[in-house]
Design a protein around this motif. Structure first.
Motif, short mmCIF file in Angstrom:
data_model
loop_
_atom_site.label_atom_id
_atom_site.label_comp_id
_atom_site.label_asym_id
_atom_site.label_seq_id
_atom_site.Cartn_x
_atom_site.Cartn_y
_atom_site.Cartn_z
N LYS A 3 -6.67 -7.77 -1.84
CA LYS A 3 -6.95 -7.24 -0.52
C LYS A 3 -8.36 -7.62 -0.06
O LYS A 3 -9.29 -7.66 -0.87
N LYS A 4 -8.47 -7.89 1.25
CA LYS A 4 -9.77 -8.20 1.84
C LYS A 4 -10.46 -6.90 2.26
O LYS A 4 -9.88 -6.11 3.01
N TYR A 32 -11.35 -6.44 -5.24
CA TYR A 32 -11.11 -6.76 -3.84
C TYR A 32 -11.90 -8.02 -3.48
O TYR A 32 -12.89 -8.35 -4.14
N ASP A 84 -7.96 -6.13 5.31
CA ASP A 84 -7.04 -5.06 4.96
C ASP A 84 -7.70 -3.69 5.01
O ASP A 84 -7.07 -2.70 5.36
N GLU A 108 -5.95 4.12 -2.40
CA GLU A 108 -4.86 3.54 -3.20
C GLU A 108 -3.87 4.62 -3.61
O GLU A 108 -2.66 4.40 -3.64
N ASP A 162 -7.94 1.71 6.93
CA ASP A 162 -6.96 0.67 6.64
C ASP A 162 -6.71 -0.15 7.90
O ASP A 162 -7.38 0.03 8.93
N LYS A 163 -5.73 -1.05 7.85
CA LYS A 163 -5.52 -1.96 8.97
C LYS A 163 -5.19 -1.24 10.27
O LYS A 163 -5.66 -1.62 11.35
#
Length: 233
Positions: A3-4, A32, A84, A108, A162-163
């Motif tokens: 994930k970015k 990450y 992300d 997470e 988050d996104k």
């Protein structure tokens, strides 16, 4: 796929603390693809010169936008570059980089859209002044009234998005004292908001934008802003 993750650090005259913060962030070992974006909000000291010594993204604003505009600039960059996750951390050193792991772990575990680092769950570390804690308690109750959510550290600027949250913040974000108002907007959008306990420090340099003479203005302005966020379609 890794994930970015973008760490957004809004800065205004933080030359005394920013070097230590960036050094600690760059030394973090995380699973990450980590990048750091420092948003220089037209600082008048040597903040920009200090930041340019580090391998970080520099978003140098041509005019002073205030904390809300600086943070939104970071989220807009995260949105346009398909990150992300994005984490907001203050440039004054109040948010220890090692505490970032707690926000990531909570996200997470819960898959929350927003995770807030809270001083007040375990009440460890710097707890702010009595006056400010009283103000935070007031905004906690106001937010509960408008959203039904119990967010203890309502003014915390240590937040993970988050996104979905990044997308909303990139397009709709308050311009001044944004934390309480933005949480009303995010709650109305149906985002899942979680808190996780963190240990914060006192400001490591510079001056807060909220000082004694501006406290009443801050309380009134944010209260009105939260109300309009609540009634806005």
């Amino acid at each position: 796929m890794t994930k970015k993750l973008l760490v957004v650090v809004p800065c205004y005259n933080e030359e005394a603390s920013i070097a230590k913060l960036l050094t600690e962030l760059l030394n973090l070992k995380l699973p990450y693809d980590l990048n750091i974006a420092v948003v220089n909000d037209c600082s008048t000291d040597n903040t920009l010169s200090v930041v340019k010594q580090f391998n970080v993204i520099v978003l140098n604003l041509p005019v002073n936008l205030g904390i809300g505009g600086a943070v939104q600039t970071g989220y807009t960059y995260a949105y346009k570059n398909n990150y992300d996750l994005a984490v907001q951390m203050d440039g004054d050193g109040q948010h220890p980089p090692t505490e970032l792991i707690k926000l990531l772990t909570q996200q997470e575990k819960t898959q929350a859209n927003i995770v807030i680092g809270s001083r007040f769950i375990l009440k460890e570390g710097f707890q702010s002044s009595l006056l400010r804690r009283s103000g935070i308690a007031y905004f906690y109750r106001l937010n509960q009234l408008f959203t039904g959510k119990r967010i203890l550290d309502i003014t915390s600027g240590f937040r993970l998005f988050d996104k979905k949250a990044i997308s909303i913040a990139a397009n709709h974000y308050p311009d001044e004292y944004p934390e309480p108002e933005s949480l009303v907007t995010f709650a109305k959008a149906g985002l899942q908001i979680e808190e996780t306990p963190v240990v914060m420090k006192s400001r490591q340099g510079g001056q807060s934008s909220i000082r004694s003479l501006s406290t009443i203005y801050y309380m009134v302005k944010v209260s009105i802003a939260m109300f309009f966020a609540y009634i806005r379609k």
